[in-house]
Design a protein around this motif. Structure first.
Motif, PDB file in Angstrom:
ATOM      1  N   TYR A  63      -3.059  -6.567   4.929  1.00  0.00           N
ATOM      2  CA  TYR A  63      -1.552  -5.942   5.732  1.00  0.00           C
ATOM      3  C   TYR A  63      -2.804  -4.393   5.440  1.00  0.00           C
ATOM      4  CZ  TYR A  63       2.391  -3.025   6.327  1.00  0.00           C
ATOM      5  OH  TYR A  63       3.198  -2.699   7.317  1.00  0.00           O
ATOM      6  N   ILE A  64      -3.271  -3.815   5.455  1.00  0.00           N
ATOM      7  CA  ILE A  64      -3.851  -2.142   5.325  1.00  0.00           C
ATOM      8  C   ILE A  64      -4.614  -1.988   6.715  1.00  0.00           C
ATOM      9  CG2 ILE A  64      -2.445  -1.218   2.781  1.00  0.00           C
ATOM     10  CD1 ILE A  64      -5.283  -1.206   1.954  1.00  0.00           C
ATOM     11  N   ILE A 113       1.019   0.875  -3.582  1.00  0.00           N
ATOM     12  CA  ILE A 113       1.955  -0.440  -4.480  1.00  0.00           C
ATOM     13  C   ILE A 113       1.276  -1.694  -3.744  1.00  0.00           C
ATOM     14  CG2 ILE A 113       4.409  -2.342  -4.017  1.00  0.00           C
ATOM     15  CD1 ILE A 113       6.082   0.636  -4.407  1.00  0.00           C
ATOM     16  N   ILE A 114       1.210  -2.567  -4.478  1.00  0.00           N
ATOM     17  CA  ILE A 114       0.274  -3.929  -4.461  1.00  0.00           C
ATOM     18  C   ILE A 114       1.507  -4.922  -4.515  1.00  0.00           C
ATOM     19  CG2 ILE A 114      -1.786  -5.099  -4.911  1.00  0.00           C
ATOM     20  CD1 ILE A 114      -2.583  -2.145  -4.194  1.00  0.00           C
ATOM     21  N   GLY A 115       0.569  -5.626  -3.197  1.00  0.00           N
ATOM     22  CA  GLY A 115       1.285  -6.755  -3.139  1.00  0.00           C
ATOM     23  C   GLY A 115       1.887  -7.741  -1.780  1.00  0.00           C
ATOM     24  N   VAL A 116       2.495  -8.301  -1.861  1.00  0.00           N
ATOM     25  CA  VAL A 116       2.559  -9.259  -0.294  1.00  0.00           C
ATOM     26  C   VAL A 116       4.176  -9.568  -0.043  1.00  0.00           C
ATOM     27  CG1 VAL A 116       2.463 -11.372   0.521  1.00  0.00           C
ATOM     28  CG2 VAL A 116       1.451 -11.219  -1.298  1.00  0.00           C
ATOM     29  N   ALA A 117       4.735  -8.296   1.729  1.00  0.00           N
ATOM     30  CA  ALA A 117       5.567  -8.150   2.137  1.00  0.00           C
ATOM     31  C   ALA A 117       6.482  -9.534   2.473  1.00  0.00           C
ATOM     32  CB  ALA A 117       4.814  -7.753   3.375  1.00  0.00           C
ATOM     33  N   PRO A 118       7.694  -9.271   1.855  1.00  0.00           N
ATOM     34  CA  PRO A 118       8.567  -7.744   1.007  1.00  0.00           C
ATOM     35  C   PRO A 118       8.581  -7.347   0.428  1.00  0.00           C
ATOM     36  CG  PRO A 118      10.272  -9.793   1.806  1.00  0.00           C
ATOM     37  CD  PRO A 118       8.990 -10.499   1.870  1.00  0.00           C
ATOM     38  N   LEU A 119       8.114  -5.788   0.094  1.00  0.00           N
ATOM     39  CA  LEU A 119       7.774  -5.044  -1.856  1.00  0.00           C
ATOM     40  C   LEU A 119       9.096  -4.328  -1.295  1.00  0.00           C
ATOM     41  CD1 LEU A 119       4.532  -4.522  -1.393  1.00  0.00           C
ATOM     42  CD2 LEU A 119       5.298  -6.290  -2.261  1.00  0.00           C
ATOM     43  N   TYR A 120      10.005  -4.079  -2.854  1.00  0.00           N
ATOM     44  CA  TYR A 120      10.837  -3.334  -3.254  1.00  0.00           C
ATOM     45  C   TYR A 120      10.887  -2.137  -3.701  1.00  0.00           C
ATOM     46  CZ  TYR A 120      13.166  -7.349  -0.476  1.00  0.00           C
ATOM     47  OH  TYR A 120      14.002  -8.404   0.675  1.00  0.00           O
ATOM     48  N   GLY A 135       0.669  -1.602   0.134  1.00  0.00           N
ATOM     49  CA  GLY A 135       0.153  -0.326  -0.107  1.00  0.00           C
ATOM     50  C   GLY A 135       0.431   1.296  -0.024  1.00  0.00           C
ATOM     51  N   TYR A 136       2.254   1.187   0.083  1.00  0.00           N
ATOM     52  CA  TYR A 136       2.956   2.124   0.072  1.00  0.00           C
ATOM     53  C   TYR A 136       2.909   3.563  -0.994  1.00  0.00           C
ATOM     54  CZ  TYR A 136       7.405   5.431   0.189  1.00  0.00           C
ATOM     55  OH  TYR A 136       8.155   6.271   0.342  1.00  0.00           O
ATOM     56  N   LYS A 137       2.793   4.304  -0.818  1.00  0.00           N
ATOM     57  CA  LYS A 137       2.382   4.926  -1.963  1.00  0.00           C
ATOM     58  C   LYS A 137       3.099   5.981  -2.156  1.00  0.00           C
ATOM     59  CE  LYS A 137      -1.613   8.563  -2.969  1.00  0.00           C
ATOM     60  NZ  LYS A 137      -2.716   8.448  -2.348  1.00  0.00           N
ATOM     61  N   ILE A 138       3.558   5.710  -3.980  1.00  0.00           N
ATOM     62  CA  ILE A 138       4.802   6.345  -4.598  1.00  0.00           C
ATOM     63  C   ILE A 138       3.634   6.989  -6.118  1.00  0.00           C
ATOM     64  CG2 ILE A 138       6.536   6.238  -6.910  1.00  0.00           C
ATOM     65  CD1 ILE A 138       7.600   3.578  -5.085  1.00  0.00           C
ATOM     66  N   HIS A 139       4.617   8.885  -6.083  1.00  0.00           N
ATOM     67  CA  HIS A 139       3.434  10.037  -6.457  1.00  0.00           C
ATOM     68  C   HIS A 139       1.879   9.692  -5.805  1.00  0.00           C
ATOM     69  CE1 HIS A 139       6.990  11.044  -8.076  1.00  0.00           C
ATOM     70  NE2 HIS A 139       6.855   9.871  -9.279  1.00  0.00           N
ATOM     71  N   ILE A 179      -8.606   2.989   2.537  1.00  0.00           N
ATOM     72  CA  ILE A 179      -8.013   2.037   3.190  1.00  0.00           C
ATOM     73  C   ILE A 179      -7.006   2.671   4.054  1.00  0.00           C
ATOM     74  CG2 ILE A 179      -7.899  -0.204   4.256  1.00  0.00           C
ATOM     75  CD1 ILE A 179      -9.629  -0.803   2.336  1.00  0.00           C
ATOM     76  N   THR A 180      -5.576   2.862   2.905  1.00  0.00           N
ATOM     77  CA  THR A 180      -4.121   3.255   3.580  1.00  0.00           C
ATOM     78  C   THR A 180      -4.818   4.646   4.571  1.00  0.00           C
ATOM     79  OG1 THR A 180      -3.383   4.329   1.296  1.00  0.00           O
ATOM     80  CG2 THR A 180      -3.344   1.886   1.820  1.00  0.00           C
TER      81      THR A 180
END
Lengths: 91, 154
Positions: B99-100, A46-53, A38-42, B71-72
């Motif tokens: 996670y979220i 980002i969608i996925g299962v941790a760990p995400l890079y 869920g980390y947001k870039i611009h 949600i995030t």
């Protein structure tokens, strides 16, 4: 919500799995940072299962981008202020 | 008393059973007083709209990315979350929800590779998997078992 296309991405890997994308970044990008799902870039989450890079290469960011119908892509976009934000959260 | 809510997350609608099962799930949730909210791709939402023109089951629908953003951003969350999965992207979205969101998560796996995809799930959730492509009954049977549990635990 923003759209990835607006960021004019360079597609590095296409229609892969989120695990393939994770491994690609880990193996091919010297500087990478772990982020949470869920980390947001611009304006893109980002969608996925941790760990995400998320990788940093010069002035660009390299990260996985998942589309519901087409799998996960690894894309490169201009980083701008996102690079500093990413590096700052590492400590 | 606050109304209970459930998010139903729809991915690519390529496999026929998704729309049918989503409507069935919405019916079941409403029967138990839980308000369902759909988030999905444009095509997935259009299939739902056309299948329920009288809006008997559909109330609120949202864009998938917009809902992830809500949600995030901690502007919204749900009591339950059901993610429909028939490909790797579906697993990725379910992992993100795990996670979220604070919702109790259910991964509904279907399609040709349901069992193989189920092995990819390494995050906390209830897995419901059945090899259902055109005929929804194998998934319906499994969902019926889980629904009893889901509504009693909510």
């Amino acid at each position: 919500m923003g759209c990835l296309e607006a960021l004019k991405p360079e597609i590095i890997l296409s229609q892969a799995s989120f695990k393939d994308a994770r491994e690609y970044i880990k193996k091919n990008v010297r500087e990478y940072h772990e982020v949470e799902p869920g980390y947001k870039i611009h304006d893109v989450h980002i969608i996925g299962v941790a760990p995400l890079y998320v990788g940093v290469e010069g002035e660009d960011l390299i990260f996985p981008y998942t589309k519901p119908c087409h799998g996960t892509f690894v894309v490169k976009v201009a980083g701008h202020e996102e690079i500093a934000r990413l590096r700052a959260r590492k400590k | 008393m606050t109304e209970k809510t459930a998010l139903i997350l729809l991915g690519c609608p390529q496999v026929p059973v998704q729309t049918s099962m989503a409507l069935y799930l919405m019916h079941g949730l409403k029967e138990h007083g839980i308000r369902p909210v759909i988030a999905g791709t444009v095509a997935a939402r259009k299939l739902m709209e056309v299948a329920d023109p009288g809006r008997h089951y559909l109330e609120e629908m949202a864009d998938l990315d917009d809902m992830i953003d809500e949600i995030t951003g901690k502007r919204r969350d749900f009591d339950l979350c059901f993610v429909f999965i028939h490909n790797d992207s579906g697993v990725a979205y379910a992992g993100t929800m795990a996670y979220i969101s604070q919702a109790r998560l259910y991964a509904l796996l279907f399609g040709e590779h349901a069992e193989d995809l189920a092995k990819e799930i390494e995050f906390p959730c209830e897995v419901v998997a059945a090899k259902a492509v055109h005929n929804p009954m194998p998934l319906k049977r499994k969902l019926d078992e889980v629904m009893q549990w889901a509504v009693s635990k909510r």
